[in-house]
Scaffold this active site. Structure first.
Site, PDB file in Angstrom:
ATOM      1  CB  SER A 141      36.686  40.611 116.199  1.00 50.68           C
ATOM      2  OG  SER A 141      37.422  41.102 117.377  1.00 50.68           O
ATOM      3  CE1 TYR A 154      40.406  36.826 116.748  1.00 51.88           C
ATOM      4  CE2 TYR A 154      40.490  39.136 117.297  1.00 51.88           C
ATOM      5  CZ  TYR A 154      39.925  37.896 117.113  1.00 51.88           C
ATOM      6  OH  TYR A 154      38.492  37.820 117.632  1.00 51.88           O
TER       7      TYR A 154
END
Length: 249
Positions: A141, A154
């Site tokens: 990501s 996250y």
């Protein structure tokens, strides 16, 4: 990679990035094993893909489920040439001090432990199959580089994914197992709907962010997947051009 090796396992294949990548691989002639928690979503992906597609409902946080996934792939195809390690969750976006243990654990279990379990199962198969080798592509990501506000679980798992990618790359060298990572920013999926409504920035403002077609991610993964094993894209970043990443914060 020859046709015999074009066998892919895609986790999180029932929607979003996983579905888009599965469709792109199927279109390119890959046999694709679709993994995800919801059988009906996998079947929908399979109906869109056509070709040689197999659905295996899987909870990646379950060692038993992951074992079954790769055993089923082996029974069907005899080998695996690619794992797209994609399954993930973002968790609630709340201030750091309000993150519950349960929410922390849920994100870590899917994003990190699930990725480890799938990578380990793929690694073992790729090491032992003949001809030896294969490729693992981890879904990182933009958050593997920089955080958003209120994203500690996250962001932590995506930083950890980078460590997993590097370890797999090193440990896989002796067995012709290549590992790379794709870091994605603002691909238009269900997960990024909030970008279009406005999302909290580091300066406290709420700003609508641009997104990109998820198909660009799928094309990049396909390119990475179809390289010969002597070559590897170690890290690739694919992002909406105008999103706040360069200079974020």
């Amino acid at each position: 990679m020859n046709a015999v090796a074009k066998i892919a396992v895609v986790t999180g294949a029932g929607s979003g990035i996983g579905r888009s990548v599965a469709l792109a691989l199927a279109e390119a002639g890959w046999s694709v094993v679709l993994a995800g928690r919801r059988a009906e979503s996998l079947e929908e992906t399979a109906s869109l893909a056509g070709g040689d597609v197999l659905c295996v409902p899987t909870d990646v946080t379950s060692p038993a489920d992951v074992t079954t996934l790769f055993a089923t792939a082996h029974e069907r195809h005899g080998r695996v040439g690619l794992l797209f390690n994609n399954a993930g969750t973002s968790g609630p976006r709340v201030p750091f001090e309000d993150i519950s243990y349960e929410d922390w654990r849920a994100v870590v279990d899917v994003n990190l432990t699930g990725a480890f379990l799938c990578a380990q199962a793929a690694f073992r198969m790729m090491k032992n199959q003949s001809p030896q080798g294969g490729r693992i592509i981890n879904n990182g990501s933009i958050s593997s580089h920089v955080p958003r506000p209120h994203s500690a679980p996250y962001t932590s798992t995506k930083h950890a994914m980078t460590g997993l990618t590097k370890s797999l790359s090193l440990d896989g060298r002796a067995y012709s197992i290549a590992c790379g990572q794709i870091d994605i920013g603002n691909a238009a999926t269900e997960m990024t709907q909030r970008m279009r409504a406005g999302i909290l920035q580091a300066n406290g403002e709420v700003v609508v962010e641009p997104v990109m077609d998820v198909g660009h991610v799928a094309k990049t993964v396909r390119h990475m997947a179809e390289l010969p094993l002597e070559a590897n894209v170690q890290f690739a970043t694919v992002m909406a051009t105008g999103m706040p990443y360069i200079g974020r914060g």
